[in-house]
Design a protein around this motif. Structure first.
Motif, short mmCIF file in Angstrom:
data_model
loop_
_atom_site.label_atom_id
_atom_site.label_comp_id
_atom_site.label_asym_id
_atom_site.label_seq_id
_atom_site.Cartn_x
_atom_site.Cartn_y
_atom_site.Cartn_z
N MET A 83 38.47 31.25 23.01
CA MET A 83 38.61 31.59 24.43
C MET A 83 38.05 32.98 24.70
SD MET A 83 42.12 32.01 26.67
CE MET A 83 42.07 32.81 28.28
N LYS A 84 37.23 33.09 25.74
CA LYS A 84 36.73 34.40 26.13
C LYS A 84 37.87 35.24 26.71
CE LYS A 84 31.96 33.13 27.19
NZ LYS A 84 30.91 33.12 28.25
N LYS A 85 37.78 36.55 26.50
CA LYS A 85 38.76 37.46 27.10
C LYS A 85 38.51 37.50 28.61
CE LYS A 85 40.36 38.56 23.04
NZ LYS A 85 39.97 37.40 22.25
N VAL A 86 39.60 37.50 29.40
CA VAL A 86 39.51 37.42 30.86
C VAL A 86 40.21 38.61 31.48
CG1 VAL A 86 40.14 36.09 32.91
CG2 VAL A 86 39.38 34.90 30.85
N LEU A 87 39.54 39.25 32.44
CA LEU A 87 40.12 40.30 33.27
C LEU A 87 40.31 39.71 34.66
CD1 LEU A 87 40.94 43.28 33.81
CD2 LEU A 87 38.53 43.71 34.37
N LEU A 88 41.55 39.62 35.11
CA LEU A 88 41.87 39.02 36.41
C LEU A 88 42.34 40.12 37.35
CD1 LEU A 88 42.37 36.59 38.27
CD2 LEU A 88 44.59 36.28 37.13
N LEU A 89 41.54 40.39 38.38
CA LEU A 89 41.83 41.46 39.33
C LEU A 89 42.41 40.90 40.63
CD1 LEU A 89 38.54 43.57 39.02
CD2 LEU A 89 40.68 43.88 37.75
N ASP A 90 43.50 41.48 41.07
CA ASP A 90 44.03 41.17 42.40
C ASP A 90 43.72 42.36 43.31
OD1 ASP A 90 45.33 40.26 44.60
OD2 ASP A 90 47.36 40.57 43.83
N VAL A 91 42.57 42.28 43.98
CA VAL A 91 42.14 43.33 44.92
C VAL A 91 42.71 42.95 46.28
CG1 VAL A 91 40.19 44.64 45.83
CG2 VAL A 91 40.06 43.64 43.54
N VAL A 92 43.89 43.42 46.57
CA VAL A 92 44.60 42.98 47.78
C VAL A 92 43.87 43.47 49.02
CG1 VAL A 92 46.84 42.87 48.90
CG2 VAL A 92 46.71 43.23 46.44
#
Length: 231
Positions: free
Chosen positions: A1-10
């Motif tokens: 699995m690739k590493k994932v960066l999940l951003l919540d830019v509100v």
């Protein structure tokens, strides 16, 4: 699995993205510049839908708080993860393998089955004072974060004094985790909550020059994190 960066830019909108060249470049690369949301379009409901893949009527987070009839009181910004009554993305990941998840600022972090949790958590003193602090797990990471970036800037996190300071603190924490600054452990999913743009919209309106400036400011702060994530 690739590493994932999940951003919540509100508060991110297509108009705001026009002032965010680094984030826009990433969106264009993925051919994803059209944005939708759910109703209610508030932080806790949207985050819970992203993390569960279910609508608010199913995961139970129908707003940023509830009116408790038995108490006759509205209680906002509760923090425990058991309030979200559906499997989260890390539950699904664990059924597939041994994956690590870091939560940097996303709501309902307390009690969540993530390896890393960072969430604002003030200290309430007996004399009525409130001091800025954060709930951090593992516990040793708290002192590393405070030693590197100072106490969590709670009074710049939301409300009339909200500023880029809180988003920068969370970005710094995420950068440290991605670069193994404090630990050799690698997280497969790193989630980062960025509130800055949302409060600019609330204070000035989404089409105000100040909101465009806030978008550009956040984009500049995000650039090093995005570079680290891609390297």
């Amino acid at each position: 699995m690739k590493k994932v960066l999940l951003l919540d830019v509100v508060g991110l909108t297509t108009d705001a993205l026009a002032h965010m060249p680094r984030l826009a470049e990433l969106a264009n690369r993925g051919r994803q510049t059209h944005m939708n949301t759910i109703l209610p379009a508030v932080t806790c409901s949207v985050q819970s839908t992203i993390l569960t893949g279910r609508m608010p009527r199913e995961h139970g987070i129908v707003g940023n708080g509830w009116y408790f009839r038995g108490l006759g009181d509205a209680m906002l910004w509760r923090q425990h993860n058991t309030l979200v009554t559906a499997d989260k993305i890390w539950d699904t990941m664990r059924r597939e393998g041994d994956y690590r998840v870091a939560n940097v600022g996303w709501w309902y972090a307390m009690g969540a089955a993530t390896e890393v949790a960072v969430t604002p958590r003030p200290i309430y003193h007996s004399d009525g004072r409130k001091s800025p602090d954060a709930y951090v797990r593992p516990a040793w990471l708290h002192d590393e974060l405070v030693g590197s970036f100072g106490e969590f800037p709670l009074f710049q996190y939301w409300g009339p004094t909200a500023s880029i300071a809180s988003s920068n603190w969370l970005i710094g924490a995420a950068q440290g985790l991605l670069s193994h600054r404090w630990s050799d452990d690698e997280n497969d999913l790193t989630m980062v909550y960025l509130p800055h743009l949302d409060y600019a919209h609330q204070k000035y309106g989404p089409h105000a020059p100040e909101s465009a400036e806030a978008a550009a400011e956040l984009d500049a702060s995000l650039a090093p994190l995005l570079d680290d994530a891609e390297n």
